[in-house]
Design a protein around this motif. Sequence first.
Motif, PDB file in Angstrom:
ATOM      1  N   VAL A 100     -45.769  19.028   6.549  1.00 23.75           N
ATOM      2  CA  VAL A 100     -45.392  18.662   7.929  1.00 23.75           C
ATOM      3  C   VAL A 100     -44.408  17.479   7.942  1.00 23.75           C
ATOM      4  N   ASN A 101     -44.822  16.360   7.329  1.00 24.78           N
ATOM      5  CA  ASN A 101     -44.047  15.111   7.460  1.00 24.78           C
ATOM      6  C   ASN A 101     -42.720  15.156   6.716  1.00 24.78           C
ATOM      7  N   LEU A 102     -42.657  15.964   5.664  1.00 25.21           N
ATOM      8  CA  LEU A 102     -41.448  15.966   4.836  1.00 25.21           C
ATOM      9  C   LEU A 102     -40.720  17.320   4.870  1.00 25.21           C
ATOM     10  N   ILE A 103     -41.349  18.363   4.300  1.00 26.27           N
ATOM     11  CA  ILE A 103     -40.615  19.619   4.104  1.00 26.27           C
ATOM     12  C   ILE A 103     -40.314  20.301   5.440  1.00 26.27           C
ATOM     13  N   GLY A 104     -41.312  20.371   6.313  1.00 26.28           N
ATOM     14  CA  GLY A 104     -41.085  20.980   7.628  1.00 26.28           C
ATOM     15  C   GLY A 104     -40.053  20.192   8.419  1.00 26.28           C
ATOM     16  N   THR A 128     -43.513   1.597   7.902  1.00 25.25           N
ATOM     17  CA  THR A 128     -43.505   0.626   6.795  1.00 25.25           C
ATOM     18  C   THR A 128     -44.486   1.086   5.711  1.00 25.25           C
ATOM     19  N   ALA A 129     -45.406   2.003   6.081  1.00 23.93           N
ATOM     20  CA  ALA A 129     -46.311   2.577   5.074  1.00 23.93           C
ATOM     21  C   ALA A 129     -45.522   3.295   3.986  1.00 23.93           C
ATOM     22  N   GLY A 130     -44.293   3.711   4.301  1.00 25.86           N
ATOM     23  CA  GLY A 130     -43.457   4.404   3.330  1.00 25.86           C
ATOM     24  C   GLY A 130     -42.502   3.486   2.586  1.00 25.86           C
ATOM     25  N   SER A 131     -42.596   2.177   2.847  1.00 21.17           N
ATOM     26  CA  SER A 131     -41.694   1.233   2.178  1.00 21.17           C
ATOM     27  C   SER A 131     -42.242   0.862   0.796  1.00 21.17           C
ATOM     28  N   LEU A 132     -41.434   1.039  -0.238  1.00 23.59           N
ATOM     29  CA  LEU A 132     -41.865   0.674  -1.597  1.00 23.59           C
ATOM     30  C   LEU A 132     -42.068  -0.837  -1.674  1.00 23.59           C
ATOM     31  N   GLU A 133     -41.195  -1.559  -0.992  1.00 23.66           N
ATOM     32  CA  GLU A 133     -41.256  -3.021  -0.979  1.00 23.66           C
ATOM     33  C   GLU A 133     -42.592  -3.522  -0.387  1.00 23.66           C
ATOM     34  N   TYR A 134     -43.071  -2.827   0.644  1.00 24.10           N
ATOM     35  CA  TYR A 134     -44.292  -3.255   1.333  1.00 24.10           C
ATOM     36  C   TYR A 134     -45.563  -2.710   0.679  1.00 24.10           C
ATOM     37  N   ALA A 135     -45.408  -1.939  -0.400  1.00 22.34           N
ATOM     38  CA  ALA A 135     -46.584  -1.237  -0.937  1.00 22.34           C
ATOM     39  C   ALA A 135     -47.519  -2.125  -1.749  1.00 22.34           C
ATOM     40  N   GLY A 136     -47.051  -3.301  -2.157  1.00 21.32           N
ATOM     41  CA  GLY A 136     -47.901  -4.158  -2.983  1.00 21.32           C
ATOM     42  C   GLY A 136     -49.021  -4.825  -2.196  1.00 21.32           C
ATOM     43  N   LYS A 150     -48.326   7.690   2.797  1.00 19.94           N
ATOM     44  CA  LYS A 150     -47.295   6.762   2.295  1.00 19.94           C
ATOM     45  C   LYS A 150     -46.238   7.514   1.486  1.00 19.94           C
ATOM     46  N   ILE A 151     -46.707   8.417   0.628  1.00 23.71           N
ATOM     47  CA  ILE A 151     -45.775   9.199  -0.205  1.00 23.71           C
ATOM     48  C   ILE A 151     -44.847  10.020   0.700  1.00 23.71           C
ATOM     49  N   SER A 152     -45.420  10.617   1.750  1.00 15.41           N
ATOM     50  CA  SER A 152     -44.602  11.470   2.637  1.00 15.41           C
ATOM     51  C   SER A 152     -43.527  10.652   3.342  1.00 15.41           C
TER      52      SER A 152
END
Length: 224
Positions: A100-104, A128-136, A150-152
């Motif tokens: 849903v979030n990505l491929i669709g 921001t859940a998808g931000s690599l910077e904010y993932a720590g 987060k991955i999506s």
Amino acid sequence: MKTALITGIDRGIGRALAEKFLAEGYAVIGTSLSGEINLTHQNLSVYQLDLSSPKNIASCVQSISQNTKGIDILINNAGILLDKEETKVIVDKLRKTLEVNLIGTIDFTERLVSSINAGGHIVNISSTAGSLEYAGEAKSHYPYHYPDYKISKAALNMYARTLALRMKEKNIIVSSVHPGWVRTEIGGECADVSPEEAAEEIFKTAISRPETGQFWFKGEKLPW
Ligand SMILES: NC(=O)c1ccc[n+]([C@@H]2O[C@H](COP(=O)([O-])OP(=O)(O)OC[C@H]3O[C@@H](n4cnc5c(N)ncnc54)[C@H](OP(=O)(O)O)[C@@H]3O)[C@@H](O)[C@H]2O)c1
């Protein structure tokens, strides 16, 4: 009259966005899973869209394209959060989330691109859940939770970045936008922003001509 296409307008941020764009004099094309919503307006048309179904995406885009002269703003708002309470990847949920979030969302956008007017704007509602910077641990409020979601959103951010390059020759801007922590089914009732407040900010970004291929929150650039 300019046209905005917004996915997922039956509730939450999408509903508030549809109401905002209609109030600002736009023609709004909206989608919902059922194809029906309890909002009527002379400048609103609603289509049935299930982003987990490739067949449905194709027929939805075909109907929209036949009935519109062109889209000025596309807001990919529809999305799901299936692993709110999880701290590890659940492959089944990851698959459904990505569908849903990505491929669709990508399938829908790619099929629509030829209907988007030169000078238009494609806005992907990311997080921001998808931000690599904010993932720590230091920067995330929930460093361990909802990895599938987060991955999506991280992957959706990369789509915005790559699409932005391709769309330059058509003068179409592509943006990722974080809406804030919003009181919806996804955000929960403790969230600090109402859907209407989030819609105000997204509207401002969507009608502006910001630098393409960037990640925005309230007009400020976010780190990827
Ligand atoms: N709320 C937050 O704090 C927050 C924070 C960051 C990012 N976001 C993002 O903001 C966007 C809107 O979320 P929301 O907070 O407004 O959540 P929401 O109230 O749960 O709304 C989700 C929307 O997505 C649609 N949808 C769900 N599955 C779909 C599918 N398979 N095909 C097509 N549409 C589907 C729903 O349609 P129906 O109503 O027809 O079922 C609904 O309109 C999402 O992309 C979300 O990730 C939200």
